[in-house]
Motif scaffolding. Structure first.
Motif, PDB file in Angstrom:
ATOM      1  N   ARG B  56      41.847  12.645  -9.195  1.00  0.00           N
ATOM      2  CA  ARG B  56      43.053  11.993  -9.681  1.00  0.00           C
ATOM      3  C   ARG B  56      43.875  11.450  -8.519  1.00  0.00           C
ATOM      4  O   ARG B  56      44.348  10.314  -8.538  1.00  0.00           O
ATOM      5  CB  ARG B  56      43.875  12.982 -10.488  1.00  0.00           C
ATOM      6  CG  ARG B  56      45.107  12.338 -11.121  1.00  0.00           C
ATOM      7  CD  ARG B  56      46.113  13.394 -11.444  1.00  0.00           C
ATOM      8  NE  ARG B  56      45.604  14.309 -12.459  1.00  0.00           N
ATOM      9  CZ  ARG B  56      45.761  14.099 -13.766  1.00  0.00           C
ATOM     10  NH1 ARG B  56      46.388  13.036 -14.180  1.00  0.00           N
ATOM     11  NH2 ARG B  56      45.303  14.954 -14.638  1.00  0.00           N
ATOM     12  N   ARG B  59      42.354   8.377  -7.185  1.00  0.00           N
ATOM     13  CA  ARG B  59      42.595   7.208  -8.026  1.00  0.00           C
ATOM     14  C   ARG B  59      44.011   6.686  -7.780  1.00  0.00           C
ATOM     15  O   ARG B  59      44.236   5.486  -7.666  1.00  0.00           O
ATOM     16  CB  ARG B  59      42.427   7.590  -9.497  1.00  0.00           C
ATOM     17  CG  ARG B  59      41.797   6.463 -10.297  1.00  0.00           C
ATOM     18  CD  ARG B  59      41.496   6.886 -11.709  1.00  0.00           C
ATOM     19  NE  ARG B  59      40.800   8.152 -11.781  1.00  0.00           N
ATOM     20  CZ  ARG B  59      41.009   9.051 -12.760  1.00  0.00           C
ATOM     21  NH1 ARG B  59      41.847   8.804 -13.719  1.00  0.00           N
ATOM     22  NH2 ARG B  59      40.351  10.185 -12.774  1.00  0.00           N
ATOM     23  N   GLU B  60      44.945   7.629  -7.671  1.00  0.00           N
ATOM     24  CA  GLU B  60      46.327   7.209  -7.418  1.00  0.00           C
ATOM     25  C   GLU B  60      46.444   6.497  -6.075  1.00  0.00           C
ATOM     26  O   GLU B  60      47.128   5.488  -5.941  1.00  0.00           O
ATOM     27  CB  GLU B  60      47.262   8.420  -7.461  1.00  0.00           C
ATOM     28  CG  GLU B  60      47.724   8.701  -8.878  1.00  0.00           C
ATOM     29  CD  GLU B  60      48.308  10.086  -9.030  1.00  0.00           C
ATOM     30  OE1 GLU B  60      48.542  10.746  -8.008  1.00  0.00           O
ATOM     31  OE2 GLU B  60      48.512  10.494 -10.187  1.00  0.00           O
TER      32      GLU B  60
END
Lengths: 133, 375
Positions: B56, B59-60
């Motif tokens: 995550r 992805r950020e």
């Protein structure tokens, strides 16, 4: 003989084309320039410049500078120049009123001089519009 | 958990090759990736920074890098468009400065014989120097602002060493904040530029400089700005603005005098107290003006009208060059930033994909292990 006029400001060329006659306000009064004028150099006051194209008169507000005439070539170097037709009458009128108010409020020598200059600039702009109509 | 599974499976890999069914083969071949990547990974860490974070976060980070890249790219394009406009402004101003210099040259020749005294050309023993420091209004343009400020600092140090007084006229927001944070540097005035330098701004600076010089508060005015050489090169330079004097003359008193003589188009100077114009590069043919040029007013009055114009156009040119250099600096800085962002995004996506693959593989392994345990 044709007379060529060139009005230059630091930002741009305001005018560069042939004219029939101009009336220029110099530090020592207005002078008219026709073709084949004697070569002179003169300081230009804050004032209006009248340009004749055939039978049409145009005005321009000049904000002080210098002019050189010779060889049927007029070069006017000024800090700022505005064509009378480009000035917004309302805005100019307002600026004139503000300048007048500032002069009345001015205290001290320096402020008075500055206010006077501003007033003359504003007045010239208004004159440049009114000369057309 | 997936990791432990992975090691188990990696160790038991030889046994897998014969036991695995056909349907899994396509998944198994990617599964070998982690074991392969474990070898090149350390070698990669030497070239690029190792990235440790979850899916995550990755992805950020990719998203944020993407956004940054978009911004830097846009800034680059904007700067490129503005550079063009700034260049246009310089080109538009050229006829004025050229004919002004021509006129000065002509008039000076005519005035050679007359004895005139113009306040702007008066050379006095230097006691105090005014430095006009031209900086940008915004950051994100590489070392542009830093370079000019450093130049100013070194000049100030030089003046201090010579025991001369100084004052600063700061033009531009960046310079203003810098000097505001350093109250021990005397600043005469803070000025702020706008998007495109106009004659009005130049006039404001010229008025200030003029009154300082004429009232004999300062004896020398230097202009520090960034000279625009090309889109990739610009130099901070020091240009002596006042008095309009020959090179070398002030140096006797001042010690060091860095005139911007380097490839200057025209420079107005005085020789033996008379005005002269030096043309270093291009000599525009001086249209032969009638030698019997009359002066409508006193020569002094005419020079009084001309010299402020000259001063003004010099300052305006410095402002324009400074702006052009700033934009060019920003353009290259943003172009570099975009390149870096692209590179970073590439590495991040590779890591992300690898991690994702590892996760999928791990899950499959779990399923397979579970199925195997059931059998």
């Amino acid at each position: 003989m044709t007379l060529n006029l060139c009005v230059l400001t630091p930002n741009r060329i305001v005018w560069d084309s042939e004219v029939k006659e101009i009336i220029l306000s110099t530090n020592s009064g207005q002078i008219g320039v026709l073709p084949n004028h004697a070569p002179i150099a003169t300081a230009v006051d804050i004032g209006i410049l009248r340009i004749r194209l055939n039978d049409q008169w145009l005005t321009m507000a000049l904000m002080g500078g210098f002019a050189r005439i010779g060889n049927n070539e007029i070069t006017i170097l000024v800090n700022d120049a505005e064509k009378g037709s480009d000035i917004d009458p309302q805005e100019a009128q307002q600026a004139l009123e503000i300048a007048e108010a500032n002069l009345r409020k001015a205290e001290g020598k320096r402020q008075t001089i500055e206010a006077n200059l501003a007033l003359r600039r504003a007045r010239t702009r208004v004159e440049a519009i009114n000369a057309i109509s | 958990m997936s990791c432990s599974n992975l090691t188990m499976w990696v160790s038991s890999k030889p046994s897998l090759s014969d036991t695995s069914s056909l349907s899994f083969r396509s998944f198994i071949s990617p599964f070998q990736l982690p074991s392969q990547s474990s070898a090149p990974n350390p070698s990669r860490s030497s070239s690029a920074t190792q990235i440790h974070c979850g899916l995550r976060e990755l992805r950020e980070r990719i998203d944020s890098v993407k956004n940054t890249q978009k911004i830097t790219e846009a800034m680059k394009l904007v700067a490129a468009a503005k550079v063009r406009r700034a260049q246009e402004a310089v080109v538009n101003g050229r006829p004025f400065s050229e004919s002004l210099v021509e006129v000065l040259y002509n008039i000076n020749e005519q005035l050679q014989t007359e004895d005139i005294d113009v306040p702007l050309t008066k050379v006095r023993p230097v006691k105090k120097v005014a430095l006009v420091v031209v900086t940008g209004d915004r950051g994100l343009c590489g070392g542009f602002n830093n370079n000019i400020i450093k130049k100013a600092e070194s000049r100030i140090a030089e003046l201090k060493e010579l025991g001369l007084d100084y004052t600063v006229i700061s033009v531009g927001k960046k310079g203003n904040t810098y000097f505001l944070r350093r109250p021990y540097i005397p600043v005469d005035r803070f000025l702020e530029g706008t998007s495109l330098p106009t004659a009005k701004e130049a006039q404001a600076i010229a008025d200030d400089v003029f009154s300082l010089f004429v009232s004999e508060e300062v004896d020398k005015v230097e202009l520090l700005y960034t000279k625009f050489v090309s889109l990739v090169k610009s130099d901070p330079v020091i240009h002596t603005l006042l008095p309009l004097s020959p090179r070398g003359e002030i140096c006797d008193i001042n010690g060091v005098c860095v005139d911007a003589a380097e490839d200057e188009f025209f420079r107005l100077t005085t020789k033996e107290g008379k005005l002269t114009v030096e043309r270093d590069v291009v000599r525009t043919e001086t249209a032969d003006f009638s030698p019997i040029l009359q002066f409508e007013q006193d020569p002094v009055q005419i020079l009084d009208a001309l010299l402020p114009l000259y001063l003004n156009s010099q300052i305006l040119r410095a402002l324009q060059e400074s702006l052009a250099s700033e934009l060019a600096a920003r353009m290259s800085a943003m172009s570099n930033a975009t390149d870096n962002a692209v590179e970073l995004r590439r590495t991040l996506s590779i890591v992300y994909n690898r991690e994702r693959q590892a996760k999928i593989t791990g899950e499959i392994l779990e399923i397979v292990a579970g199925a195997n345990a059931l059998v």
